[in-house]
Design a protein around this motif. Structure first.
Motif, PDB file in Angstrom:
ATOM      1  N   TYR A  43      20.152  16.548   5.412  1.00 35.34           N
ATOM      2  CA  TYR A  43      18.715  16.646   5.644  1.00 35.34           C
ATOM      3  C   TYR A  43      18.051  15.276   5.753  1.00 35.34           C
ATOM      4  O   TYR A  43      17.004  15.139   6.373  1.00 35.34           O
ATOM      5  N   ARG A  79      17.369  16.195  10.759  1.00 37.21           N
ATOM      6  CA  ARG A  79      16.067  15.871  11.355  1.00 37.21           C
ATOM      7  C   ARG A  79      16.185  15.737  12.878  1.00 37.21           C
ATOM      8  O   ARG A  79      15.301  16.168  13.607  1.00 37.21           O
ATOM      9  N   LEU A  97      16.281  19.206  15.076  1.00 34.26           N
ATOM     10  CA  LEU A  97      15.165  20.145  15.136  1.00 34.26           C
ATOM     11  C   LEU A  97      14.451  20.099  16.482  1.00 34.26           C
ATOM     12  O   LEU A  97      14.083  19.028  16.956  1.00 34.26           O
ATOM     13  N   PHE A 114       9.324  22.377  15.284  1.00 35.62           N
ATOM     14  CA  PHE A 114       9.281  21.870  13.915  1.00 35.62           C
ATOM     15  C   PHE A 114       8.467  20.584  13.872  1.00 35.62           C
ATOM     16  O   PHE A 114       8.613  19.716  14.739  1.00 35.62           O
ATOM     17  N   TYR A 154       8.208  17.036   9.155  1.00 39.01           N
ATOM     18  CA  TYR A 154       9.480  17.077   8.412  1.00 39.01           C
ATOM     19  C   TYR A 154       9.466  16.036   7.298  1.00 39.01           C
ATOM     20  O   TYR A 154       9.138  14.875   7.528  1.00 39.01           O
ATOM     21  N   TRP A 171       8.740  21.396   6.194  1.00 39.54           N
ATOM     22  CA  TRP A 171       8.414  21.287   7.608  1.00 39.54           C
ATOM     23  C   TRP A 171       7.439  22.389   7.971  1.00 39.54           C
ATOM     24  O   TRP A 171       7.250  23.341   7.220  1.00 39.54           O
TER      25      TRP A 171
END
Length: 147
Positions: free
Chosen positions: A26, A31, A34, A38, A41, A56
């Motif tokens: 993550y 990231r 996405l 989205f 974040y 998010w």
């Protein structure tokens, strides 16, 4: 209030451990995977699989934006579960072998839908829209591994 479910899957040309590690990262890789739906974040705790807390916003439709604060767990090998503290939404990523040097990734999201006529339309249309969003994320995951 009926449970709503959206599922999609893809074969990725990489081993299951590598694919799982990318999804569980993550703080880095995730990231980059996405799609445009989205935003905002932010990793708030952890950043690598179990124990991560990530935020998010998910714009499922032009009118529907979910503010998600997700607790990440790994209940079984190859399984990553994201439980939203702000709703009943739970997303489960399952990574299993699919032949030599390949993985099958299945994404399933469930939540308690609305009641009445709104719930009928949610159950009819929301899973397809969410599946398209996750298809885009899986396409970026495949591209990450050069497939």
């Amino acid at each position: 209030m009926a449970q709503v479910e959206a599922t999609t899957e893809r074969i990725i040309a990489a081993g299951p451990e590598d694919v799982f590690d990318a999804l569980a990262d993550y703080s880095g890789t995730r990231r980059t995977l996405l799609p445009e739906q989205f935003s905002e974040y932010e990793v708030r705790e952890g950043g690598d699989g179990e124990g991560t807390l990530v935020h998010w916003k998910l714009q499922a439709t032009s009118k529907r934006v979910r503010d998600c604060l997700l607790e990440v767990s790994e209940p079984r090998d190859g399984e990553l579960v994201e439980k939203d503290r702000n709703s009943t939404m739970v997303t489960t990523w399952t990574v299993t072998p699919s032949g030599e040097g390949a993985s099958r990734v299945v994404v399933t999201t469930t939540w308690n839908g609305a009641g009445g006529i709104g719930g009928f339309f949610e159950k009819a249309f929301a899973p397809k829209g969410l599946a398209r969003i996750y298809d885009a994320e899986l396409a970026k995951l495949a591209a990450h591994f050069g497939s």
